[in-house]
Design an enzyme around this catalytic site. Structure first.
Site, mmCIF file in Angstrom:
data_model
loop_
_atom_site.group_PDB
_atom_site.id
_atom_site.type_symbol
_atom_site.label_atom_id
_atom_site.label_comp_id
_atom_site.label_asym_id
_atom_site.label_seq_id
_atom_site.Cartn_x
_atom_site.Cartn_y
_atom_site.Cartn_z
ATOM 1 N N ILE A 19 -50.095 -23.095 -38.509
ATOM 2 C CA ILE A 19 -49.088 -23.795 -37.718
ATOM 3 C C ILE A 19 -49.080 -25.279 -38.077
ATOM 4 O O ILE A 19 -48.022 -25.904 -38.186
ATOM 5 C CB ILE A 19 -49.318 -23.600 -36.211
ATOM 6 N N LEU A 42 -61.009 -27.869 -43.521
ATOM 7 C CA LEU A 42 -60.823 -26.884 -44.594
ATOM 8 C C LEU A 42 -61.824 -25.737 -44.487
ATOM 9 O O LEU A 42 -62.518 -25.394 -45.437
ATOM 10 C CB LEU A 42 -60.905 -27.547 -45.978
ATOM 11 N N THR A 139 -52.648 -21.756 -26.197
ATOM 12 C CA THR A 139 -52.204 -20.384 -26.405
ATOM 13 C C THR A 139 -51.907 -19.692 -25.082
ATOM 14 O O THR A 139 -52.468 -20.058 -24.033
ATOM 15 C CB THR A 139 -53.307 -19.589 -27.148
ATOM 16 N N ASP A 140 -51.068 -18.675 -25.129
ATOM 17 C CA ASP A 140 -50.817 -17.880 -23.925
ATOM 18 C C ASP A 140 -51.998 -16.997 -23.554
ATOM 19 O O ASP A 140 -52.055 -16.454 -22.443
ATOM 20 C CB ASP A 140 -49.550 -17.034 -24.087
ATOM 21 N N GLU A 141 -52.957 -16.858 -24.441
ATOM 22 C CA GLU A 141 -54.097 -15.982 -24.153
ATOM 23 C C GLU A 141 -54.970 -16.499 -23.011
ATOM 24 O O GLU A 141 -55.758 -15.740 -22.436
ATOM 25 C CB GLU A 141 -54.944 -15.770 -25.411
ATOM 26 N N TYR A 165 -62.485 -16.389 -27.677
ATOM 27 C CA TYR A 165 -61.465 -17.315 -28.181
ATOM 28 C C TYR A 165 -60.623 -17.864 -27.035
ATOM 29 O O TYR A 165 -60.450 -19.082 -26.874
ATOM 30 C CB TYR A 165 -60.564 -16.619 -29.203
ATOM 31 N N LYS A 169 -60.291 -21.777 -25.511
ATOM 32 C CA LYS A 169 -59.035 -22.528 -25.412
ATOM 33 C C LYS A 169 -58.749 -22.913 -23.960
ATOM 34 O O LYS A 169 -58.261 -24.017 -23.686
ATOM 35 C CB LYS A 169 -57.874 -21.708 -25.985
ATOM 36 N N PRO A 220 -53.541 -1.175 -40.952
ATOM 37 C CA PRO A 220 -54.278 -0.720 -39.769
ATOM 38 C C PRO A 220 -53.622 -1.177 -38.467
ATOM 39 O O PRO A 220 -53.269 -2.344 -38.315
ATOM 40 C CB PRO A 220 -55.663 -1.361 -39.946
ATOM 41 N N ARG A 229 -46.494 -8.279 -27.698
ATOM 42 C CA ARG A 229 -46.619 -9.720 -27.863
ATOM 43 C C ARG A 229 -45.227 -10.351 -27.898
ATOM 44 O O ARG A 229 -44.258 -9.712 -28.305
ATOM 45 C CB ARG A 229 -47.372 -10.057 -29.174
ATOM 46 N N ARG A 297 -59.849 -2.649 -30.523
ATOM 47 C CA ARG A 297 -60.920 -3.631 -30.470
ATOM 48 C C ARG A 297 -61.365 -3.843 -29.020
ATOM 49 O O ARG A 297 -60.597 -3.585 -28.081
ATOM 50 C CB ARG A 297 -60.492 -4.950 -31.104
ATOM 51 N N HIS A 300 -59.166 -5.578 -25.707
ATOM 52 C CA HIS A 300 -57.862 -5.892 -26.280
ATOM 53 C C HIS A 300 -56.815 -6.046 -25.171
ATOM 54 O O HIS A 300 -56.531 -5.109 -24.436
ATOM 55 C CB HIS A 300 -57.445 -4.783 -27.245
#
Length: 355
Positions: A19, A42, A139-141, A165, A169, A220, A229, A297, A300
């Site tokens: 992004i 990096l 993030t929306d998560e 994660y 955030k 997969p 999403r 996973r 999820h």
């Protein structure tokens, strides 16, 4: 408080990532009179070559460094007279966070705090009254998961992160808010839905699927593929950030969504149809034959959806791309840049991020 901010010199963290790269190219095309400094460590997903076309331009500088290096950030803020920080730098791969959460807490929490401390020192303590903006990209998560019938996430949805994660955030969002309320740092935050488009690291769902389908490899799909999403074309995201930086209310959060809820399986079927149309004589057609189901996973999230009415109402935001037009643009870019996804990709797990 409503404040209109006019950026001149920007520091973009994580500007060599997916992004961030798109934001850098977008911003310099829109505002060639601005100066833009990229700070990027990096790591595996950051690619300096994404920005090489800009090297040598008087209004662009790349710095290889870590957001955890507070002294470096302070130096850049001073010597470049930075008035705007756009903070993309983050570990963002959900699978990686499940199996190695330490790096996520270090970068996403400690790294964000390091940036805030540098900004506070230079902008508030050394330059009182200096016009500035710290924009935090989230993030929306952080909001957790939705059932198929739940209303979409709004800016007032309680936080309920389910992965390391997402939790990292969420923590960084709270720290940014605290620096605004406690110290008066001029901050804004955006919580976006799933981004897609050029330069996305090929372990994420869409570029991984494109790469594998073009090579006749299995694609997969976790579980039954019905995880939903809200897909946001990356430059629609950048347009939203642009509006927030310039006209957003300080201390506010804005959700940026694409108005495009798609189940993962439906997305892949649409991508297969595009490839069938592009390459009807391919030995890999019909491309949907390469869809493979794998075990879901852990933890999820079933559905994310963004209610973006606040940014639309207050700032005049509207996504320019439909999912169909954005996906076609994305596929065209990957077809035109095979070196980006062929060989040398350090994949982890199945596909990550928010898919």
């Amino acid at each position: 408080m409503t404040t209109h901010h006019q950026p001149h010199n920007l520091l973009v963290t994580g500007g060599a990532g997916f992004i961030g790269t798109n934001f850098v190219h977008y911003w310099l095309q829109q505002y060639p009179d601005n100066r833009l400094v990229v700070l990027d460590a990096l790591t595996y997903a950051g690619r300096h070559e994404n920005l090489q076309p800009l090297e040598g331009q008087a209004n662009f500088r790349f710095v290889h460094g870590d957001i955890l290096d507070q002294a470096l950030v302070e130096t850049l803020l001073r010597e470049e007279n930075i008035d705007t920080i756009v903070h993309f730098a983050a570990e963002s791969h959900v699978d990686r966070s499940i199996y190695g959460p330490d790096a996520f807490l270090k970068t996403n929490i400690d790294g964000t705090h390091s940036l805030l401390k540098a900004a506070k020192k230079v902008w508030l303590e050394e330059k009182p009254g200096f016009a500035h903006r710290f924009h935090h990209v989230s993030t929306d998560e952080v909001y957790g998961t939705l059932s198929p019938t739940d209303p979409a996430f709004t800016e007032t949805t309680p936080y309920a992160p389910n992965s390391p994660y997402a939790a990292s955030k969420a923590s960084s969002d709270h720290i940014v808010r605290a620096y605004q309320h406690t110290y008066g740092l001029q901050t804004t935050t955006s919580n976006c839905s799933n981004n897609y488009g050029p330069y996305q690291y090929p372990e994420k769902l869409i570029p991984l699927a494109i790469s594998n389908l073009l090579q006749g490899k299995p694609v997969p799909i976790y579980g039954d593929g019905q995880q939903v999403r809200d897909w946001l074309y990356v430059d629609d995201h950048n347009r939203g950030i642009d509006l927030i930086i310039r006209t957003g209310r300080t201390g506010e959060t804005y959700n940026i969504g694409g108005n495009n809820e798609q189940a993962n399986l439906s997305l892949i079927h649409e991508l297969c149809a595009l490839l069938d149309a592009c390459f009807p004589d391919s030995p890999h057609a019909p491309h949907q034959q390469h869809i493979t189901y794998v075990a879901d996973r852990p933890g999820h999230d079933r559905r994310y959806a963004i209610d973006n009415r606040k940014i639309c109402r207050e700032l005049g935001y509207e996504p320019a791309e439909t999912f169909q037009s954005g996906l076609a643009k994305t596929l065209d870019w990957y077809l035109a840049h095979p070196a980006f996804w062929q060989g040398g990709v350090k994949l982890f797990g199945v596909h990550g991020g928010k898919a």
